[in-house]
Motif scaffolding. Structure first.
Motif, short mmCIF file in Angstrom:
data_model
loop_
_atom_site.label_atom_id
_atom_site.label_comp_id
_atom_site.label_asym_id
_atom_site.label_seq_id
_atom_site.Cartn_x
_atom_site.Cartn_y
_atom_site.Cartn_z
N ASN A 20 0.82 -1.21 0.00
CA ASN A 20 0.00 0.00 0.00
C ASN A 20 0.85 1.27 0.00
O ASN A 20 0.54 2.23 -0.69
CB ASN A 20 -0.93 0.00 1.21
CG ASN A 20 -2.12 -0.93 1.03
OD1 ASN A 20 -2.82 -0.86 0.03
ND2 ASN A 20 -2.34 -1.82 1.98
N SER A 21 1.93 1.24 0.77
CA SER A 21 2.83 2.40 0.83
C SER A 21 3.51 2.60 -0.52
O SER A 21 3.61 3.73 -1.03
CB SER A 21 3.88 2.21 1.93
OG SER A 21 3.26 2.00 3.19
N TYR A 22 3.98 1.51 -1.10
CA TYR A 22 4.64 1.57 -2.40
C TYR A 22 3.67 2.09 -3.47
O TYR A 22 4.00 2.96 -4.27
CB TYR A 22 5.16 0.19 -2.79
CG TYR A 22 5.86 0.18 -4.13
CD1 TYR A 22 7.24 0.32 -4.22
CD2 TYR A 22 5.12 0.07 -5.32
CE1 TYR A 22 7.87 0.34 -5.46
CE2 TYR A 22 5.74 0.10 -6.55
CZ TYR A 22 7.12 0.23 -6.61
OH TYR A 22 7.73 0.29 -7.85
N ASN A 23 2.46 1.54 -3.45
CA ASN A 23 1.48 1.90 -4.47
C ASN A 23 1.10 3.37 -4.37
O ASN A 23 0.85 4.03 -5.38
CB ASN A 23 0.23 1.03 -4.30
CG ASN A 23 -0.60 0.97 -5.57
OD1 ASN A 23 -0.10 0.64 -6.63
ND2 ASN A 23 -1.87 1.30 -5.45
N GLN A 24 1.08 3.89 -3.15
CA GLN A 24 0.73 5.30 -2.94
C GLN A 24 1.77 6.24 -3.53
O GLN A 24 1.43 7.29 -4.08
CB GLN A 24 0.58 5.57 -1.44
CG GLN A 24 0.12 6.98 -1.11
CD GLN A 24 -0.11 7.17 0.38
OE1 GLN A 24 -0.24 6.20 1.14
NE2 GLN A 24 -0.14 8.41 0.83
N VAL A 25 3.04 5.85 -3.45
CA VAL A 25 4.12 6.75 -3.89
C VAL A 25 4.56 6.48 -5.33
O VAL A 25 4.73 7.41 -6.12
CB VAL A 25 5.34 6.62 -2.95
CG1 VAL A 25 6.48 7.51 -3.43
CG2 VAL A 25 4.95 6.97 -1.53
N GLY A 27 3.44 3.41 -7.56
CA GLY A 27 2.43 2.86 -8.45
C GLY A 27 3.03 2.17 -9.67
O GLY A 27 4.14 1.65 -9.63
N ILE A 254 5.92 7.54 4.67
CA ILE A 254 4.62 6.88 4.63
C ILE A 254 4.71 5.47 5.20
O ILE A 254 3.84 5.02 5.96
CB ILE A 254 4.09 6.85 3.18
CG1 ILE A 254 3.73 8.27 2.74
CG2 ILE A 254 2.87 5.92 3.05
CD1 ILE A 254 3.36 8.39 1.29
N ASN A 258 2.62 4.00 8.40
CA ASN A 258 1.74 2.84 8.23
C ASN A 258 2.16 1.67 9.12
O ASN A 258 1.31 0.97 9.67
CB ASN A 258 1.71 2.42 6.77
CG ASN A 258 0.93 3.40 5.90
OD1 ASN A 258 0.10 4.17 6.40
ND2 ASN A 258 1.17 3.38 4.60
#
Length: 311
Positions: A20-25, A27, A254, A258
């Protein structure tokens, strides 16, 4: 061809917090593969593994759960649960080289007895027909030597595998020996199913080399390369060697927030963050000093001080 890029199932690091953290920054990932879930005779018993694939923990993420099993009934029972969560694909782990896994005939250990393995595949493909779920396989090219791959490919071609993800090393190669490109080419040339390349894509140059050599592959899977350089997919999409280091720091912030929500003990939090940074530090030039600093971090204040130095 617009090659799809998958995030490999990285045990210990690539959990839903990291995803989720990776996807937020960053993607740009077409599919994330969750670290394997052990499917035993008593079903999925590890609540931590179950939590990792819960839909509410993976909103906005195209996730594929991965199963570790050599028992067709257990595999089916776990796959049924996965479909009930709303997933349309499940991946079989036939590649994990860990001794604790392979000695039990799972992961890459399942490749030792090819007759037994073929029967297992026959059973799971038959059983899972009723679930209307796609079955993909992540495999190594053999257990002891690459010549085993000829027979394995004959077996794989007997089944409607949604995607065959090939890591071109044997189990005994672990992650240390060189990639066997000849073996991958054999799989690429002879597979009746779609093939995905996996193994040691750590920079733009290697990626370009792979998709040039194997122009018909529709996807590649990257693991450690993304842990070391999270911005790699954006480099690939934009065809540039330039790394946006500022994104690393945003990602770190982030990730800290998290993980802090679920890890209350400072020592455990620091251990998890250091584990991430020992990969991430590879994005930086002359990182030997940074690695020493990371290893010396003992508490939250020292961690925050380290981050400030990088800003």
């Amino acid at each position: 061809m617009n090659t799809k890029i998958y995030f490999a199932p990285m045990e210990g690091v690539g959990n839903y917090i990291y995803r989720n953290s990776y996807n937020q920054v960053f993607g740009n990932v077409d599919k994330y593969f969750a670290p394997f879930i052990y499917a035993g005779p008593n079903g999925i018993r590890n609540m931590k593994e179950t939590k990792d694939i819960l839909p509410e923990n993976n909103e906005g993420i195209n996730l594929v759960p991965q199963l570790l099993s050599n028992n067709s009934d257990a595999f089916f029972d776990a796959a049924k649960i996965i479909t009930e969560y709303g997933y349309s694909e499940v991946n079989l782990n036939a590649g994990c080289p860990s001794k604790t896994v392979t000695t039990k005939g799972r992961g890459a250990g399942i490749l030792i007895d090819t007759e037994k393995y073929e029967n297992f595949l026959y059973e799971i493909f038959n059983k899972c027909t009723s679930l209307n779920i796609k079955l993909s396989i992540k495999t190594r090219i053999g257990y002891e030597n690459p010549e085993e791959f000829f027979e394995l490919m004959e077996i794989y071609n007997k089944f409607p595998i949604y995607e065959l993800i090939i890591h071109p090393r044997t189990r005994n190669d672990l992650y240390k020996e060189k990639i066997n490109y000849d073996a991958f080419k054999y799989g690429y040339d002879n597979s009746k199913n779609d093939v995905c390349y996996n193994g040691d894509i750590t920079n733009l140059s290697i990626y370009n080399s792979i998709i040039t050599k194997y122009s018909k592959i529709s996807s590649v899977m990257i693991g450690r390369g993304l842990l070391m350089n999270p911005d790699l997919i954006n480099q690939i999409r934009n065809n540039t060697e330039k790394i946006d280091i500022k994104k690393n720091l945003l990602f770190a912030d982030i990730l800290f927030d998290n993980y802090r929500k679920i890890i209350k003990e400072d020592n455990n939090l620091i251990f998890k963050l250091k584990e991430v940074w020992l990969y991430l530090v590879n994005s930086y030039e002359n990182n030997a000093k940074l690695i020493k600093k990371i290893k010396k971090i003992k508490n939250i204040n020292e961690y925050k001080s380290f981050i400030r130095e990088l800003n």
